[in-house]
Design a protein around this motif. Structure first.
Motif, mmCIF file in Angstrom:
data_model
loop_
_atom_site.group_PDB
_atom_site.id
_atom_site.type_symbol
_atom_site.label_atom_id
_atom_site.label_comp_id
_atom_site.label_asym_id
_atom_site.label_seq_id
_atom_site.Cartn_x
_atom_site.Cartn_y
_atom_site.Cartn_z
ATOM 1 N N LEU A 97 -3.178 3.553 -17.777
ATOM 2 C CA LEU A 97 -3.251 2.637 -16.635
ATOM 3 C C LEU A 97 -2.021 1.744 -16.710
ATOM 4 O O LEU A 97 -1.685 1.250 -17.801
ATOM 5 C CB LEU A 97 -4.512 1.783 -16.675
ATOM 6 N N ASP B 76 -1.867 -1.565 -11.141
ATOM 7 C CA ASP B 76 -1.826 -2.755 -10.310
ATOM 8 C C ASP B 76 -0.355 -3.086 -10.125
ATOM 9 O O ASP B 76 0.465 -2.792 -11.004
ATOM 10 C CB ASP B 76 -2.569 -3.913 -10.987
ATOM 11 N N THR B 77 0.000 -3.641 -8.973
ATOM 12 C CA THR B 77 1.395 -3.977 -8.726
ATOM 13 C C THR B 77 1.501 -5.405 -8.210
ATOM 14 O O THR B 77 0.568 -5.937 -7.611
ATOM 15 C CB THR B 77 2.038 -3.041 -7.680
ATOM 16 N N THR C 157 -1.770 0.538 -20.532
ATOM 17 C CA THR C 157 -2.973 0.755 -21.329
ATOM 18 C C THR C 157 -3.142 2.258 -21.519
ATOM 19 O O THR C 157 -3.091 3.012 -20.553
ATOM 20 C CB THR C 157 -4.215 0.208 -20.614
ATOM 21 N N VAL D 198 -12.166 10.377 -11.425
ATOM 22 C CA VAL D 198 -11.746 9.439 -10.375
ATOM 23 C C VAL D 198 -10.418 8.836 -10.813
ATOM 24 O O VAL D 198 -10.341 8.193 -11.870
ATOM 25 C CB VAL D 198 -12.782 8.313 -10.154
ATOM 26 N N TRP E 217 0.835 -1.211 0.000
ATOM 27 C CA TRP E 217 0.000 0.000 0.000
ATOM 28 C C TRP E 217 0.865 1.256 0.000
ATOM 29 O O TRP E 217 0.547 2.243 -0.648
ATOM 30 C CB TRP E 217 -0.933 0.000 1.209
ATOM 31 N N ALA F 95 0.142 -1.541 -15.165
ATOM 32 C CA ALA F 95 0.342 -2.730 -14.332
ATOM 33 C C ALA F 95 1.838 -2.998 -14.289
ATOM 34 O O ALA F 95 2.496 -3.036 -15.324
ATOM 35 C CB ALA F 95 -0.410 -3.925 -14.915
ATOM 36 N N GLY G 20 -6.882 4.786 -6.749
ATOM 37 C CA GLY G 20 -7.314 4.672 -5.367
ATOM 38 C C GLY G 20 -8.699 4.088 -5.180
ATOM 39 O O GLY G 20 -9.099 3.815 -4.052
ATOM 40 N N ASP G 21 -9.454 3.915 -6.250
ATOM 41 C CA ASP G 21 -10.743 3.239 -6.114
ATOM 42 C C ASP G 21 -10.699 1.951 -6.937
ATOM 43 O O ASP G 21 -9.643 1.548 -7.405
ATOM 44 C CB ASP G 21 -11.887 4.178 -6.538
ATOM 45 N N ASP G 22 -11.824 1.269 -7.097
ATOM 46 C CA ASP G 22 -11.807 0.024 -7.861
ATOM 47 C C ASP G 22 -11.451 0.274 -9.325
ATOM 48 O O ASP G 22 -10.878 -0.597 -9.997
ATOM 49 C CB ASP G 22 -13.168 -0.675 -7.808
ATOM 50 N N ALA G 23 -11.821 1.429 -9.846
ATOM 51 C CA ALA G 23 -11.552 1.765 -11.235
ATOM 52 C C ALA G 23 -11.494 3.277 -11.351
ATOM 53 O O ALA G 23 -11.930 4.006 -10.448
ATOM 54 C CB ALA G 23 -12.654 1.199 -12.156
ATOM 55 N N ALA G 24 -10.944 3.750 -12.454
ATOM 56 C CA ALA G 24 -10.873 5.184 -12.725
ATOM 57 C C ALA G 24 -12.067 5.608 -13.570
ATOM 58 O O ALA G 24 -12.703 4.780 -14.231
ATOM 59 C CB ALA G 24 -9.582 5.501 -13.465
ATOM 60 N N VAL G 25 -12.374 6.894 -13.545
ATOM 61 C CA VAL G 25 -13.388 7.454 -14.435
ATOM 62 C C VAL G 25 -12.745 8.617 -15.185
ATOM 63 O O VAL G 25 -12.239 9.559 -14.568
ATOM 64 C CB VAL G 25 -14.628 7.929 -13.660
ATOM 65 N N VAL G 26 -12.729 8.491 -16.508
ATOM 66 C CA VAL G 26 -12.030 9.453 -17.369
ATOM 67 C C VAL G 26 -13.001 9.972 -18.414
ATOM 68 O O VAL G 26 -13.758 9.184 -19.005
ATOM 69 C CB VAL G 26 -10.835 8.767 -18.083
ATOM 70 N N GLY G 27 -12.973 11.253 -18.669
ATOM 71 C CA GLY G 27 -13.839 11.833 -19.675
ATOM 72 C C GLY G 27 -13.603 11.249 -21.063
ATOM 73 O O GLY G 27 -12.466 10.941 -21.433
#
Lengths: 336, 336
Positions: free
Chosen positions: A84, A120-121, A132, A22, A4, A86, A25-32
């Motif tokens: 994104l 992700d790590t 990505t 977003v 962490w 990994a 830090g959350d389950d997924a990002a939100v991008v325009g």
């Protein structure tokens, strides 16, 4: 530092970008995705296969990993919005290594206008990265590989062969510090490619009929365009820039390590700058086809023309240089 | 088969999905984002760390890899639209292996309504996968980890502890063929998780205040919600389903391999089904918080309540079971 802690430290070094609501830090990002669609591509980079830690710094590898995916988005005519990442690293690497990698990723993403929004790590025996990239077409149609038409011109934005020449210099053990300045620039180009991202949306706006980024080599990547468009592509060798640093590097290698170089890369032939330009990948320059009447800005250099494929059979489809198939290593026939 | 042949064969097995206008085969994919934003997450799966090829088939691994990323999108309240897959495999694997993996990926993606739109492939010494999932919020606001409020109920959709019990059975060498049917189902659940994707958008529509998918274990994942929301979460153990197959598996393991099991997972204590429910990850069920007045459909089971954190210091934030900290392995204190 713990998983962490590493993630928090990484996230702190990677800005989320202007279109991100977003981020990490959350389950997924939100991008325009203002156009109502998203352009997306993924690339994998493995230690020992796509980079070497003794030849490239963590920062260099971050730049290269980002550039590879960002260029795919630009090659569709889209503007980069987000990455994104990994990442797996060996436990014995110092904590500073992934942080410097993050700095390289963030720097190149920012150059393309993108943020870093997720990741992700994990631990692994060697470094591996998957990046990505997301992008937005701003209302334009995507520029595919399949739209090249007979009569179009072929044009390139960005350098060709520089990364390959830099790799050849590193492979031959040429010391960067001892190399002439122009030649050292080739090694830098291999370590930190610098794709011309804005040229992608620019080409789309100019009416490009097909586009691809040069990741595997000009002949190989144009081969995909020829195949997808069912046309023949002919390059004019006199328009391909082979002088300056590339010629200096070829001369240096031919002089210092003539035998090993010949064996490694060109069979019985001497190294030539043209070989690097035609078959070297990883500069991630953009090559596109345009209607012949297009007024091209100066960063686009015309390097050839699109012709009709000879006959209906696939044998007529392909890429030629000065009207003839290129017989060297990495030429189009290699991918048949 | 060669790299291009493998990619073509893989692409042929992975449908692009209804919102995809450009799928596998160009520099990047183009996928609809009707809401004007895209939800995106990436997960990495490494052989030996996230799966074993002797315990899971290629198809199983494809299902698991897809589910892991698809569940992240559902946990934001979004509908899955597309996956991008980066895959490296050892050269000695038969060509059928990546094709069966692709079938598993495609099957689980289809179950979530998503297509597979892009990828990258490479060779590596062991199998590694990175799966990026994209989704659309259909105009809803994303459900974050940070919105839980005192007075909310905590509810879960999907099973808990089944994958962990299946893993414990595999680790103990229990033969699937010899296991009672109910217990064999746990092993199947470990191999092919089956997240309740539609429950994600459903929760968002119902007004969920926070949501996460259970990938690391209920206590650990709710710990992220407690932290992000600055609240305390209390679980009611009597509402957690521990009977049936989980109890059978615990009894089987306690009887057959009492010593090794105790040492492996619970120190000096016996295996209990509650342990799996509280700390087992990888079922990728969805856990969410809702205002107490919410009329929940039957697939959502209330398992606890949100309380105000005690005082202003972080020590009051966390997850409790029946009002007390959980002292077992994998409990919340483990992540402090």
């Amino acid at each position: 530092m713990g998983e962490w802690g590493v993630i928090a430290a990484l996230a702190g070094r990677m800005p989320a970008g202007p279109l991100t609501s977003v981020g990490i830090g959350d389950d997924a990002a939100v991008v325009g995705a203002p156009s109502g669609s998203v352009v997306a591509a993924v690339d994998l980079l493995l230690e020992g296969r796509h980079f070497r830690r003794d030849w490239s710094s963590a920062y260099d590898i971050g730049v290269k990993a980002a550039a590879r995916s960002l260029a795919d988005i630009a090659a569709m005519g889209a503007v980069n919005t987000a990455l994104l990442v990994a990442l797996a690293v060996p436990g014995e690497l110092p904590a500073s290594w992934p942080l410097e990698l993050a700095d390289g990723l963030a720097s190149e993403a920012a150059r393309a206008g993108a943020g870093i929004v997720g990741g992700d790590t994990a631990r692994a025996d060697s470094v591996l990265l998957s990046v990505t990239a997301l992008g937005d077409l701003a209302g334009r149609r995507p520029v595919l590989r399949s739209g090249a038409r007979p009569g179009d011109v072929i044009a390139v934005a960005g350098p060709l062969g520089r990364s390959a020449a830099g790799l050849a210099l590193l492979s031959a053990g040429v010391a960067v510090d001892a190399a002439p300045e122009a030649v050292a620039g080739l090694i830098a180009a291999h370590r930190r490619p610098s794709p011309p991202y804005p040229a992608g949306p620019e080409a789309a706006a100019l009416g490009a009929t097909a586009m691809i980024d040069v990741s595997d080599g000009l002949l190989a990547d144009l081969g995909h365009v020829a195949d997808a468009s069912a046309v023949a592509l002919d390059l004019d060798s006199s328009s391909l820039v082979t002088g300056g640093p590339l010629s200096e590097a070829a001369a240096l290698l031919g002089r210092e390590r003539p035998d090993s170089y010949r064996t490694d890369t060109a069979g019985s032939r001497s190294p030539t700058a043209l070989e690097w330009v035609l078959t070297g990948g990883e500069d991630h320059s953009l090559v596109a086809t345009f209607p012949a009447s297009t007024q091209l800005p100066s960063r686009w250099r015309v390097i050839g023309h699109v012709r009709a494929a000879d006959g209906a059979d696939a044998a007529g489809v392909g890429v030629t240089v000065d009207g003839a198939p290129h017989a060297g290593p990495g030429g189009w026939q290699h991918f048949r």
